[in-house]
Design a protein around this motif. Structure first.
Motif, mmCIF file in Angstrom:
data_model
loop_
_atom_site.group_PDB
_atom_site.id
_atom_site.type_symbol
_atom_site.label_atom_id
_atom_site.label_comp_id
_atom_site.label_asym_id
_atom_site.label_seq_id
_atom_site.Cartn_x
_atom_site.Cartn_y
_atom_site.Cartn_z
ATOM 1 N N THR A 199 0.891 -1.337 0.055
ATOM 2 C CA THR A 199 -0.069 -0.057 0.104
ATOM 3 C C THR A 199 0.781 1.245 0.032
ATOM 4 N N PHE A 256 1.322 2.321 -3.619
ATOM 5 C CA PHE A 256 -0.003 2.934 -4.118
ATOM 6 C C PHE A 256 0.103 4.439 -3.670
ATOM 7 N N GLY A 294 0.832 7.578 -6.586
ATOM 8 C CA GLY A 294 -0.580 8.389 -6.487
ATOM 9 C C GLY A 294 0.139 10.103 -6.429
ATOM 10 N N GLN A 336 3.331 -0.718 -11.057
ATOM 11 C CA GLN A 336 1.965 -1.054 -11.337
ATOM 12 C C GLN A 336 1.624 -2.519 -11.719
ATOM 13 N N ASN A 351 -0.593 -4.488 -8.588
ATOM 14 C CA ASN A 351 -1.641 -4.630 -8.763
ATOM 15 C C ASN A 351 -2.213 -6.030 -8.798
ATOM 16 N N THR A 359 -6.463 -0.445 -1.382
ATOM 17 C CA THR A 359 -5.291 0.044 -1.474
ATOM 18 C C THR A 359 -5.200 1.152 -2.238
ATOM 19 N N GLN A 360 -6.317 1.211 -3.252
ATOM 20 C CA GLN A 360 -6.276 2.353 -4.397
ATOM 21 C C GLN A 360 -6.636 3.604 -3.550
ATOM 22 N N ASN A 406 -3.759 5.304 -2.481
ATOM 23 C CA ASN A 406 -3.130 5.917 -3.935
ATOM 24 C C ASN A 406 -3.689 7.383 -3.928
#
Length: 423
Positions: A39, A42, A46, A141, A145, A164-165, A168
């Motif tokens: 995480t 992410f 981001g 990525q 992912n 997790t996103q 991000n």
């Protein structure tokens, strides 16, 4: 003795079931630490990606660029996904997910470091630095992912990837505010490209440190399954799975729409009929756009444990279309808050499309992840197309393009919802 056999078998079955449940619980617990570590990745990519939204108007002003020329930043950044994704997938298969993530971090660190010489050179070197930086993020990525999707039960993969996103999105929320403070407000009336040096050198150091920490971390080794669970589809390669192909188109259009909106927000909010904000002030509102995605992903993490991913995706895409159209044909605060609220609708789209597209690919999961990451090139091409529309029709009308992108995403969500119900 004959009468004891069923009882013995039943006892053995109960013991086996109990052991399986204990093993499943232990696996869930052992997956927590790897998820926390991944995480962090992410969050970092981001933050770095959203800084582009601040740099685009900054570089546009310094080098006196048209909108199309300014969008070359996103063209080079997201173009790297198309060029690097398949080689990245091959690299991950060769060296593993963990070492692949380390390699991605180091490449991204080099890209950030290149901003220093670019600041005393020209726009061309900046574009090259963006490409190198994005190449590293692409490797991250491709590794991260699918790693998240297999760290737990398949039925909760969309929910897990959405969580997790969300982190991000925390990075994308912080990025524009930090960039506005360190880059835009620092230059004031006299725009100076040297203002990018300290922030990006700091990012290079942070990425290098993360690479070292990930190299030393003890993470479970994840291998692609040899099973292909989707019935009724060809199994010669990942391309033979229709839902993957549709998902790749969905990723292309979603990333294109999301990045286009973020890229034009500062200029959109600067329009006299919208808010008339200075760039430094508008940058703070960009954080609201990305922050909506963060909040929505935490909500989506809970909602999608009860509502099918396809239905959630279809609902959010319809809401996004309505909000973008309100921004295109509205004025003042209505148009401003409508376009900012699209971030909330975006929240679950990427992780939901990604996990839906990878569903049941089995041994082709790695290849499928590479294909989906290639589709992120939409972030290069859609903003470029919107830049052409902005130069010819104006910034406000150019947002009709993202609205069209969300239309296909609605179709994909609705189609997947029916397929999902049938299985």
């Amino acid at each position: 003795m004959a009468n004891m056999a069923p009882s013995t078998a039943s006892s053995a079955a109960r013991n086996a079931a109990s052991a399986a449940l204990q093993q499943e619980g232990g696996a869930a617990q052992s997956n927590t630490s790897p998820l926390v570590i991944v995480t962090i990745l992410f969050f970092m990519w981001g933050l770095i990606t959203s800084l582009n939204d601040v740099l685009i108007p900054h570089l546009k002003a310094i080098y006196t660029l048209s909108y199309v020329q300014a969008m070359l930043v996103q063209f080079c950044f997201f173009g790297a996904y198309f060029i690097v994704s398949l080689p990245a997938g091959a690299l991950i298969r060769r060296i593993g997910y963990q070492k692949g993530a380390v390699a991605g971090l180091l490449i991204a660190a080099v890209g950030c470091a290149l901003f220093y010489p670019a600041s005393s050179s020209g726009y061309g070197l900046f574009l090259f630095a963006f490409f190198v930086l994005a190449s590293g993020i692409t490797v991250l990525q491709v590794a991260a992912n699918p790693y998240v999707t297999v760290l737990g039960a398949a039925r909760t993969a969309s929910s897990r990837l959405t969580l997790t996103q969300a982190f991000n999105s925390l990075g994308t929320t912080i990025g524009p505010a930090v960039g506005g403070l360190l880059i835009l407000s620092a230059v004031g009336a006299t725009a100076d490209v040297a203002s990018v040096r300290v922030p990006y050198l700091g990012l290079a150091g942070a990425l290098a440190l993360l690479a070292l920490l990930f190299w030393a971390a003890k993470l479970p080794q994840i291998a692609d399954s040899d099973d292909v669970a989707v019935a009724g589809e060809g199994h010669g390669s990942a391309w033979a799975h229709k839902h993957l192909v549709l998902g790749a188109i969905g990723i292309f259009l979603y990333v294109g729409a999301e990045v286009s909106i973020g890229s034009f927000l500062v200029n959109f909010l600067g329009e006299s009929q919208i808010a008339g904000l200075a760039h430094a002030d508008a940058a703070r509102y960009v954080s609201i756009y990305w922050g909506g995605a963060m909040v929505g992903r935490f909500i989506g993490f809970v909602v999608m444990r009860a509502v099918s991913p396809g239905k959630t995706l279809a609902f959010n895409s319809l809401a996004a279309i309505a909000l973008v159209l309100a921004a295109v044909f509205g004025q003042g605060s209505v148009a401003m808050w409508a376009i900012l609220a699209v971030g909330l609708c975006n929240s679950i789209m990427f992780p939901t499309i990604f996990s839906m597209a990878l569903h049941g690919l089995g041994k082709y999961t790695g290849q499928g992840s590479g294909i989906l990451c290639m589709a992120i090139v939409g972030g290069a091409l859609v903003p470029f197309a919107q830049g052409a529309l902005a130069d010819s029709l104006g910034v406000q009308l150019s947002f009709l393009l993202p609205a069209a992108c969300y239309t296909f995403i609605f179709y994909f969500g609705a189609k997947y919802a029916s397929m999902y119900a049938a299985r």
